[in-house]
Design an enzyme around this catalytic site. Structure first.
Site, short mmCIF file in Angstrom:
data_model
loop_
_atom_site.label_atom_id
_atom_site.label_comp_id
_atom_site.label_asym_id
_atom_site.label_seq_id
_atom_site.Cartn_x
_atom_site.Cartn_y
_atom_site.Cartn_z
N SER A 101 0.80 -1.24 0.00
CA SER A 101 0.00 0.00 0.00
C SER A 101 0.83 1.28 0.00
CB SER A 101 -0.91 0.04 1.22
OG SER A 101 -2.16 -0.48 0.89
N LYS B 18 0.59 3.40 -2.97
CA LYS B 18 -0.57 4.28 -3.20
C LYS B 18 -0.21 5.76 -3.02
CE LYS B 18 -3.61 0.57 -1.62
NZ LYS B 18 -4.43 0.04 -0.52
N TYR C 228 -2.77 -1.99 -10.55
CA TYR C 228 -2.75 -1.79 -9.10
C TYR C 228 -1.91 -2.87 -8.40
CZ TYR C 228 -4.66 -2.17 -4.35
OH TYR C 228 -4.79 -2.29 -3.00
N TYR D 223 -4.11 2.68 7.89
CA TYR D 223 -5.33 1.89 8.05
C TYR D 223 -6.23 2.54 9.11
CZ TYR D 223 -2.42 -1.23 5.39
OH TYR D 223 -1.60 -1.74 4.42
N VAL E 237 0.96 -3.78 3.90
CA VAL E 237 0.91 -5.09 4.54
C VAL E 237 2.20 -5.89 4.36
CG1 VAL E 237 -1.61 -5.32 4.52
CG2 VAL E 237 -0.27 -6.18 2.59
#
Ligand code: GLU
Length: 302
Positions: A63, A66, A187, A238, A256
């Protein structure tokens, strides 16, 4: 400040946490990573980098990628904000439920739905968002051999039902313009980039330098950079952004794979990695190390 000494002290302080937590196992290739690894790297605005432990070992950025799709999308234009919000979600990173309540407008760019929209938006500008992120990371870190981890790509691709569901759902609201399979593929590939703490800290340095890139050119504007850091602070870890701000006091984006990139505006970027995750999905040793780092240096935004 003697950065080598600070990092050695941080590593000593977190030694007891190394191996704590659980490695992510919903992507099978991540489940086989040895949890007893730990690295931390700091990059300073002059381009120098410091590190200890496994700071040169590549890990799956997941992530954290992102953050880079968002930065690249914003460097093109601001219009991505008409397709994604900037509020904490308060629900799981891969949840479908909220998306229906909110008519296909994801809460923020860091939950999976939001990241898919940003990937789609960036793809509209550059063709392949994953290739654009990879190129950016190589250029900013100065390491031309950063690569996609094909085993992680294949592993996640064979377990991507939920991300495909999110992409189709977004498309049904008109908030995904590309082919859902193609956007999920891009992605998955940007999430599967393998990068070391050293290279990640260098690649994220522009966020500590008001958007200035390695060659002196401007990436996102200073104003956009301030806003990216703000969204990191409120949504980057998160459903534990409050706890992260409380303990670390910096904008941070976790993944993660056990990595976290944290930004101290004007001072440095910090990348940490420890594969064992807490119940919210953040690296146990990584959060402890950032907590120790900001406590020792006084370098926090608060
Ligand atoms: N590629 C991962 C997924 O979509 C990213 C997860 C993460 O690091 O939050 O599940």
């Amino acid at each position: 400040m003697d950065m080598n000494r600070v990092l050695a002290e941080v590593a000593d302080e977190v030694a007891g946490h190394i191996g704590e937590g659980r490695v992510a196992n919903y992507i099978p290739a991540l489940a086989s990573v040895d949890p007893r690894q730990f690295g931390i790297a700091v990059a300073l605005p002059d381009g120098t980098s410091y590190g200890v432990g496994d700071w040169l070992t590549p890990f799956s950025m997941q992530s954290i990628s992102k953050l880079f799709t968002l930065s690249l999308a914003l460097a093109s234009d601001n219009s991505v904000w008409s397709r994604v919000g900037r509020e904490p979600s308060g629900s799981a990173f891969n949840s479908l439920v909220q998306l229906e309540y909110e008519n296909g407008l994801p809460r923020n760019p860091f939950i999976n739905a939001g990241a898919l929209v940003v990937t789609d938006h960036l793809a509209g500008h550059v063709g392949d968002a994953a290739d654009a992120v990879l190129q950016f990371l190589r250029t900013e870190s100065g390491n031309a051999v950063i690569e996609f981890d094909q085993a992680v790509v294949e592993s996640e691709a064979s377990h991507s039902q939920r991300n495909l569901a999110l992409a189709h759902f977004l498309a049904s609201y008109g908030n995904l313009h590309g082919d859902p399979h193609n956007i999920v593929d891009q992605y998955i590939r940007h999430c599967a980039i393998a990068i070391s703490c050293r290279d990640l800290a260098l690649a994220g340095l522009f966020l500590a330098c008001h958007g200035a890139l390695r060659d002196g050119s401007q990436g996102p504007s200073a104003r956009q950079t301030k806003r990216i850091n703000a969204v990191m602070l409120t949504c980057g870890t998160y459903d534990a952004a409050g706890e992260f701000a409380y303990r670390v006091g910096l904008p941070g984006k976790s993944g993660v794979g056990g990595g976290i990139l944290a930004i101290c505006p004007g001072r440095c970027s910090i990348a940490v990695w420890g594969p064992g995750l807490d119940e919210r999905g953040n690296s146990v040793a990584g959060v402890a190390a950032l907590d120790a780092f900001t406590t020792k240096t006084g370098w926090s935004v608060f």
